[in-house]
Scaffold this motif. Sequence first.
Motif, PDB file in Angstrom:
ATOM      1  N   GLU A 269       0.835  -1.191   0.000  1.00  0.00           N
ATOM      2  CA  GLU A 269       0.000   0.000   0.000  1.00  0.00           C
ATOM      3  C   GLU A 269       0.874   1.246   0.000  1.00  0.00           C
ATOM      4  O   GLU A 269       2.014   1.222   0.458  1.00  0.00           O
ATOM      5  N   ASN A 270       0.298   2.370  -0.477  1.00  0.00           N
ATOM      6  CA  ASN A 270       1.013   3.637  -0.441  1.00  0.00           C
ATOM      7  C   ASN A 270       1.045   4.148   1.000  1.00  0.00           C
ATOM      8  O   ASN A 270       0.006   4.241   1.656  1.00  0.00           O
ATOM      9  N   ILE A 271       2.216   4.480   1.490  1.00  0.00           N
ATOM     10  CA  ILE A 271       2.379   4.946   2.858  1.00  0.00           C
ATOM     11  C   ILE A 271       2.848   6.395   2.813  1.00  0.00           C
ATOM     12  O   ILE A 271       3.846   6.719   2.164  1.00  0.00           O
ATOM     13  N   THR A 272       2.125   7.270   3.520  1.00  0.00           N
ATOM     14  CA  THR A 272       2.488   8.682   3.556  1.00  0.00           C
ATOM     15  C   THR A 272       3.288   8.978   4.819  1.00  0.00           C
ATOM     16  O   THR A 272       3.399   8.139   5.722  1.00  0.00           O
ATOM     17  N   LEU A 273       3.804  10.181   4.882  1.00  0.00           N
ATOM     18  CA  LEU A 273       4.579  10.600   6.043  1.00  0.00           C
ATOM     19  C   LEU A 273       3.688  10.683   7.287  1.00  0.00           C
ATOM     20  O   LEU A 273       4.113  10.348   8.397  1.00  0.00           O
ATOM     21  N   GLU A 274       2.445  11.117   7.111  1.00  0.00           N
ATOM     22  CA  GLU A 274       1.509  11.181   8.238  1.00  0.00           C
ATOM     23  C   GLU A 274       1.252   9.802   8.821  1.00  0.00           C
ATOM     24  O   GLU A 274       1.127   9.641  10.038  1.00  0.00           O
ATOM     25  N   ASP A 275       1.144   8.811   7.950  1.00  0.00           N
ATOM     26  CA  ASP A 275       0.948   7.452   8.443  1.00  0.00           C
ATOM     27  C   ASP A 275       2.155   6.966   9.236  1.00  0.00           C
ATOM     28  O   ASP A 275       2.006   6.251  10.231  1.00  0.00           O
ATOM     29  N   ARG A 276       3.325   7.328   8.794  1.00  0.00           N
ATOM     30  CA  ARG A 276       4.547   6.913   9.490  1.00  0.00           C
ATOM     31  C   ARG A 276       4.664   7.545  10.878  1.00  0.00           C
ATOM     32  O   ARG A 276       5.137   6.926  11.808  1.00  0.00           O
ATOM     33  N   LEU A 277       4.258   8.825  10.991  1.00  0.00           N
ATOM     34  CA  LEU A 277       4.457   9.571  12.239  1.00  0.00           C
ATOM     35  C   LEU A 277       3.176   9.709  13.060  1.00  0.00           C
ATOM     36  O   LEU A 277       3.129  10.516  13.998  1.00  0.00           O
ATOM     37  N   LYS A 278       2.145   8.946  12.744  1.00  0.00           N
ATOM     38  CA  LYS A 278       0.872   9.038  13.437  1.00  0.00           C
ATOM     39  C   LYS A 278       0.998   8.657  14.910  1.00  0.00           C
ATOM     40  O   LYS A 278       0.336   9.219  15.775  1.00  0.00           O
ATOM     41  N   HIS A 279       1.868   7.758  15.240  1.00  0.00           N
ATOM     42  CA  HIS A 279       2.014   7.309  16.624  1.00  0.00           C
ATOM     43  C   HIS A 279       2.613   8.388  17.523  1.00  0.00           C
ATOM     44  O   HIS A 279       2.494   8.315  18.745  1.00  0.00           O
ATOM     45  N   LEU A 280       3.229   9.417  16.954  1.00  0.00           N
ATOM     46  CA  LEU A 280       3.824  10.477  17.756  1.00  0.00           C
ATOM     47  C   LEU A 280       2.790  11.495  18.257  1.00  0.00           C
ATOM     48  O   LEU A 280       2.988  12.129  19.282  1.00  0.00           O
ATOM     49  N   SER A 281       1.713  11.642  17.524  1.00  0.00           N
ATOM     50  CA  SER A 281       0.691  12.637  17.901  1.00  0.00           C
ATOM     51  C   SER A 281      -0.519  11.937  18.517  1.00  0.00           C
ATOM     52  O   SER A 281      -1.614  11.977  17.979  1.00  0.00           O
ATOM     53  N   PHE A 282      -0.358  11.320  19.643  1.00  0.00           N
ATOM     54  CA  PHE A 282      -1.483  10.639  20.268  1.00  0.00           C
ATOM     55  C   PHE A 282      -2.321  11.577  21.116  1.00  0.00           C
ATOM     56  O   PHE A 282      -3.466  11.321  21.384  1.00  0.00           O
ATOM     57  N   ARG A 283      -1.751  12.709  21.559  1.00  0.00           N
ATOM     58  CA  ARG A 283      -2.500  13.675  22.336  1.00  0.00           C
ATOM     59  C   ARG A 283      -2.118  15.084  21.868  1.00  0.00           C
ATOM     60  O   ARG A 283      -0.976  15.484  22.004  1.00  0.00           O
ATOM     61  N   ASP A 284      -3.075  15.794  21.301  1.00  0.00           N
ATOM     62  CA  ASP A 284      -2.814  17.160  20.827  1.00  0.00           C
ATOM     63  C   ASP A 284      -3.432  18.139  21.824  1.00  0.00           C
ATOM     64  O   ASP A 284      -4.572  18.582  21.676  1.00  0.00           O
ATOM     65  N   VAL A 285      -2.690  18.498  22.830  1.00  0.00           N
ATOM     66  CA  VAL A 285      -3.224  19.364  23.888  1.00  0.00           C
ATOM     67  C   VAL A 285      -3.205  20.830  23.493  1.00  0.00           C
ATOM     68  O   VAL A 285      -3.930  21.633  24.046  1.00  0.00           O
ATOM     69  N   TRP A 286      -2.391  21.231  22.548  1.00  0.00           N
ATOM     70  CA  TRP A 286      -2.307  22.645  22.185  1.00  0.00           C
ATOM     71  C   TRP A 286      -3.394  23.037  21.186  1.00  0.00           C
ATOM     72  O   TRP A 286      -3.552  24.202  20.872  1.00  0.00           O
ATOM     73  N   ASP A 287      -4.134  22.100  20.613  1.00  0.00           N
ATOM     74  CA  ASP A 287      -5.194  22.432  19.659  1.00  0.00           C
ATOM     75  C   ASP A 287      -6.474  22.828  20.351  1.00  0.00           C
ATOM     76  O   ASP A 287      -6.903  22.467  21.340  1.00  0.00           O
TER      77      ASP A 287
END
Length: 108
Positions: free
Chosen positions: A90-108
């Motif tokens: 499957e095509n893998i994007t950069l967001e898919d690769r780094l999705k595990h790093l943004s599990f909690r977005d408290v500044w949004d």
Amino acid sequence: MFLTLVQNVMRRQLFKGSMHRGKYRYVRPIKMKDMNLLREEYEREERVMGLLMNPYLSAEESRGHTAVHDKSYKRYLEIKEMRRLKKLKENITLEDRLKHLSFRDVWD
């Protein structure tokens, strides 16, 4: 002792060294039966080549003989394409690769 002497004498009479290799190897004499078998094999091969060179259907007949089965042939091509696509990754994007790093977005 006598037995080994007889074995050595018989061995020397047959052939020296290896039976299948070298200067003194054993070469089976060619018989008429072997020649006939080889001739029959060549004739059979010639018949098969003649059949392959002269096809049963003409070019016009072979072009339209699958028109009845066109739907099944299209389905066959679809299945073949699906199998080919299944082997690809499957095509893998950069967001898919780094999705595990943004599990909690408290500044949004």
